[in-house]
Design a protein around this motif. Structure first.
Motif, PDB file in Angstrom:
ATOM      1  N   ALA A  51       0.828  -1.208   0.000  1.00  0.00           N
ATOM      2  CA  ALA A  51       0.000   0.000   0.000  1.00  0.00           C
ATOM      3  C   ALA A  51       0.865   1.263   0.000  1.00  0.00           C
ATOM      4  O   ALA A  51       0.607   2.205  -0.752  1.00  0.00           O
ATOM      5  CB  ALA A  51      -0.939   0.004   1.215  1.00  0.00           C
ATOM      6  N   HIS A  52       1.908   1.276   0.841  1.00  0.00           N
ATOM      7  CA  HIS A  52       2.761   2.462   0.921  1.00  0.00           C
ATOM      8  C   HIS A  52       3.531   2.662  -0.378  1.00  0.00           C
ATOM      9  O   HIS A  52       3.706   3.790  -0.842  1.00  0.00           O
ATOM     10  CB  HIS A  52       3.712   2.369   2.109  1.00  0.00           C
ATOM     11  CG  HIS A  52       4.190   3.696   2.575  1.00  0.00           C
ATOM     12  ND1 HIS A  52       5.220   4.374   1.949  1.00  0.00           N
ATOM     13  CD2 HIS A  52       3.773   4.501   3.588  1.00  0.00           C
ATOM     14  CE1 HIS A  52       5.411   5.530   2.564  1.00  0.00           C
ATOM     15  NE2 HIS A  52       4.552   5.635   3.563  1.00  0.00           N
ATOM     16  N   LEU A  53       3.974   1.584  -0.978  1.00  0.00           N
ATOM     17  CA  LEU A  53       4.681   1.657  -2.251  1.00  0.00           C
ATOM     18  C   LEU A  53       3.801   2.312  -3.315  1.00  0.00           C
ATOM     19  O   LEU A  53       4.251   3.183  -4.055  1.00  0.00           O
ATOM     20  CB  LEU A  53       5.088   0.250  -2.697  1.00  0.00           C
ATOM     21  CG  LEU A  53       5.809   0.140  -4.032  1.00  0.00           C
ATOM     22  CD1 LEU A  53       7.176   0.789  -3.960  1.00  0.00           C
ATOM     23  CD2 LEU A  53       5.942  -1.323  -4.427  1.00  0.00           C
ATOM     24  N   ASN A  54       2.548   1.919  -3.369  1.00  0.00           N
ATOM     25  CA  ASN A  54       1.657   2.447  -4.391  1.00  0.00           C
ATOM     26  C   ASN A  54       1.163   3.858  -4.094  1.00  0.00           C
ATOM     27  O   ASN A  54       0.894   4.624  -5.013  1.00  0.00           O
ATOM     28  CB  ASN A  54       0.488   1.492  -4.610  1.00  0.00           C
ATOM     29  CG  ASN A  54       0.899   0.329  -5.473  1.00  0.00           C
ATOM     30  OD1 ASN A  54       1.066   0.473  -6.681  1.00  0.00           O
ATOM     31  ND2 ASN A  54       1.122  -0.827  -4.857  1.00  0.00           N
ATOM     32  N   PRO A 154      -0.592 -10.337  -7.813  1.00  0.00           N
ATOM     33  CA  PRO A 154       0.166 -10.673  -9.027  1.00  0.00           C
ATOM     34  C   PRO A 154       1.623 -11.065  -8.767  1.00  0.00           C
ATOM     35  O   PRO A 154       2.145 -11.962  -9.439  1.00  0.00           O
ATOM     36  CB  PRO A 154       0.083  -9.393  -9.864  1.00  0.00           C
ATOM     37  CG  PRO A 154      -1.151  -8.705  -9.389  1.00  0.00           C
ATOM     38  CD  PRO A 154      -1.265  -9.036  -7.934  1.00  0.00           C
ATOM     39  N   ALA A 155       2.291 -10.420  -7.814  1.00  0.00           N
ATOM     40  CA  ALA A 155       3.688 -10.761  -7.525  1.00  0.00           C
ATOM     41  C   ALA A 155       3.787 -12.169  -6.939  1.00  0.00           C
ATOM     42  O   ALA A 155       4.734 -12.908  -7.231  1.00  0.00           O
ATOM     43  CB  ALA A 155       4.297  -9.737  -6.572  1.00  0.00           C
ATOM     44  N   TYR A 156       2.811 -12.551  -6.129  1.00  0.00           N
ATOM     45  CA  TYR A 156       2.795 -13.907  -5.564  1.00  0.00           C
ATOM     46  C   TYR A 156       2.492 -14.932  -6.660  1.00  0.00           C
ATOM     47  O   TYR A 156       3.187 -15.950  -6.780  1.00  0.00           O
ATOM     48  CB  TYR A 156       1.768 -14.017  -4.432  1.00  0.00           C
ATOM     49  CG  TYR A 156       1.733 -15.409  -3.841  1.00  0.00           C
ATOM     50  CD1 TYR A 156       2.629 -15.773  -2.852  1.00  0.00           C
ATOM     51  CD2 TYR A 156       0.835 -16.361  -4.303  1.00  0.00           C
ATOM     52  CE1 TYR A 156       2.636 -17.053  -2.324  1.00  0.00           C
ATOM     53  CE2 TYR A 156       0.832 -17.648  -3.782  1.00  0.00           C
ATOM     54  CZ  TYR A 156       1.726 -17.995  -2.795  1.00  0.00           C
ATOM     55  OH  TYR A 156       1.740 -19.268  -2.279  1.00  0.00           O
ATOM     56  N   GLU A 178       0.652  -1.283  -8.638  1.00  0.00           N
ATOM     57  CA  GLU A 178      -0.653  -1.542  -9.260  1.00  0.00           C
ATOM     58  C   GLU A 178      -0.509  -1.720 -10.761  1.00  0.00           C
ATOM     59  O   GLU A 178      -1.187  -2.544 -11.363  1.00  0.00           O
ATOM     60  CB  GLU A 178      -1.637  -0.427  -8.902  1.00  0.00           C
ATOM     61  CG  GLU A 178      -2.052  -0.503  -7.441  1.00  0.00           C
ATOM     62  CD  GLU A 178      -2.857   0.687  -6.971  1.00  0.00           C
ATOM     63  OE1 GLU A 178      -3.238   1.540  -7.795  1.00  0.00           O
ATOM     64  OE2 GLU A 178      -3.103   0.766  -5.760  1.00  0.00           O
ATOM     65  N   GLU A 179       0.372  -0.933 -11.366  1.00  0.00           N
ATOM     66  CA  GLU A 179       0.776  -1.133 -12.762  1.00  0.00           C
ATOM     67  C   GLU A 179       2.229  -1.579 -12.703  1.00  0.00           C
ATOM     68  O   GLU A 179       3.080  -0.824 -12.227  1.00  0.00           O
ATOM     69  CB  GLU A 179       0.662   0.176 -13.555  1.00  0.00           C
ATOM     70  CG  GLU A 179      -0.751   0.682 -13.737  1.00  0.00           C
ATOM     71  CD  GLU A 179      -1.567  -0.212 -14.667  1.00  0.00           C
ATOM     72  OE1 GLU A 179      -0.982  -0.791 -15.601  1.00  0.00           O
ATOM     73  OE2 GLU A 179      -2.781  -0.335 -14.435  1.00  0.00           O
ATOM     74  N   PRO A 180       2.557  -2.817 -13.131  1.00  0.00           N
ATOM     75  CA  PRO A 180       3.938  -3.296 -13.007  1.00  0.00           C
ATOM     76  C   PRO A 180       4.949  -2.249 -13.468  1.00  0.00           C
ATOM     77  O   PRO A 180       4.769  -1.605 -14.502  1.00  0.00           O
ATOM     78  CB  PRO A 180       3.962  -4.529 -13.913  1.00  0.00           C
ATOM     79  CG  PRO A 180       2.550  -5.035 -13.858  1.00  0.00           C
ATOM     80  CD  PRO A 180       1.692  -3.789 -13.803  1.00  0.00           C
ATOM     81  N   ASN A 181       6.006  -2.069 -12.660  1.00  0.00           N
ATOM     82  CA  ASN A 181       6.986  -1.036 -12.944  1.00  0.00           C
ATOM     83  C   ASN A 181       8.372  -1.521 -12.518  1.00  0.00           C
ATOM     84  O   ASN A 181       8.795  -1.299 -11.382  1.00  0.00           O
ATOM     85  CB  ASN A 181       6.608   0.258 -12.214  1.00  0.00           C
ATOM     86  CG  ASN A 181       7.422   1.442 -12.674  1.00  0.00           C
ATOM     87  OD1 ASN A 181       8.550   1.302 -13.142  1.00  0.00           O
ATOM     88  ND2 ASN A 181       6.852   2.623 -12.520  1.00  0.00           N
ATOM     89  N   PHE A 182       9.064  -2.187 -13.431  1.00  0.00           N
ATOM     90  CA  PHE A 182      10.382  -2.736 -13.116  1.00  0.00           C
ATOM     91  C   PHE A 182      11.457  -1.654 -13.071  1.00  0.00           C
ATOM     92  O   PHE A 182      12.442  -1.795 -12.359  1.00  0.00           O
ATOM     93  CB  PHE A 182      10.735  -3.840 -14.108  1.00  0.00           C
ATOM     94  CG  PHE A 182       9.811  -5.015 -13.988  1.00  0.00           C
ATOM     95  CD1 PHE A 182       9.927  -5.900 -12.929  1.00  0.00           C
ATOM     96  CD2 PHE A 182       8.792  -5.210 -14.904  1.00  0.00           C
ATOM     97  CE1 PHE A 182       9.053  -6.971 -12.785  1.00  0.00           C
ATOM     98  CE2 PHE A 182       7.913  -6.276 -14.772  1.00  0.00           C
ATOM     99  CZ  PHE A 182       8.049  -7.162 -13.708  1.00  0.00           C
TER     100      PHE A 182
END
Length: 195
Positions: A51-54, A154-156, A178-182
């Motif tokens: 949550a904090h990341l997003n 999705p990561a799991y 929430e939107e993959p961001n490598f």
């Protein structure tokens, strides 16, 4: 030479923030008149970090996550909760500020014990907000619903393998968004060395 963005990166876990977050969750659960298990703690950290990341562009703990049988697990936090002496030494900690009490054969409850530790010395107001919210979710849903929720992440899903082999598989930080961001994940991994 390739300029490809790596899909898997490792962050440098922030041991002080991890200890403070775990301690804070334990204390908050106690204030609510509830017990917390290791499962509750690692799932609360996962939901809070994500949550904090997003919302704010960085996780609370900078821990690295593994996909395990019952869902995502923050690696260093898990080692600290297990009392792993090597992990404690490697991160220059002088023990942990909590105790665990056996509840039944497979469950222990955790309680804060070091009155001198103030988690707010290591956690921002936004960290505390997401930890409170994540703990509320974990305590309101219970084991099977949290397991279902985290298994759908999705990561799991990307990391878990039903091959009967290893018990843990590294999860990709880029899939926590929430939107993959490598690209942002690689930047965070580099930044984590300075936090």
């Amino acid at each position: 030479m390739s300029n490809a963005i790596p899909q898997h990166v490792e962050m440098k876990p922030n041991a002080d923030r991890i200890v403070a977050a775990l301690y804070f969750i334990m204390g908050e659960a106690q204030r609510r008149g509830r017990n917390v298990s290791q499962y509750d703690l690692v799932k609360t950290l996962f939901l809070a970090d994500r949550a904090h990341l997003n919302e704010w562009g960085r996780p609370v703990t900078y821990d690295n996550y593994s996909a395990m049988l019952h869902g995502p697990v923050p690696s260093l936090a898990y080692d600290l909760l297990k009392g792993n002496e090597k992990a404690i030494r490697d991160h220059q900690l002088h023990g942990v500020p909590w105790k665990s009490v056996p509840h039944n054969k497979s469950t222990k409850h955790f309680f804060p014990v070091d009155e001198a530790l103030d988690p707010k010395d290591f956690l921002s107001p936004s960290d505390i907000d997401v930890l409170l919210e994540a703990l509320g979710v974990v305590q309101s849903l219970g084991f099977s619903q949290i397991r279902r929720l985290t298994h759908e992440d999705p990561a799991y899903v990307d990391a878990w393998r039903e091959d009967g082999g290893r018990a843990a598989y590294a999860m990709k930080l880029g899939l926590f968004f929430e939107e993959p961001n490598f690209e942002q994940a690689a930047t965070l991994a580099e930044y984590s060395s300075y936090v």
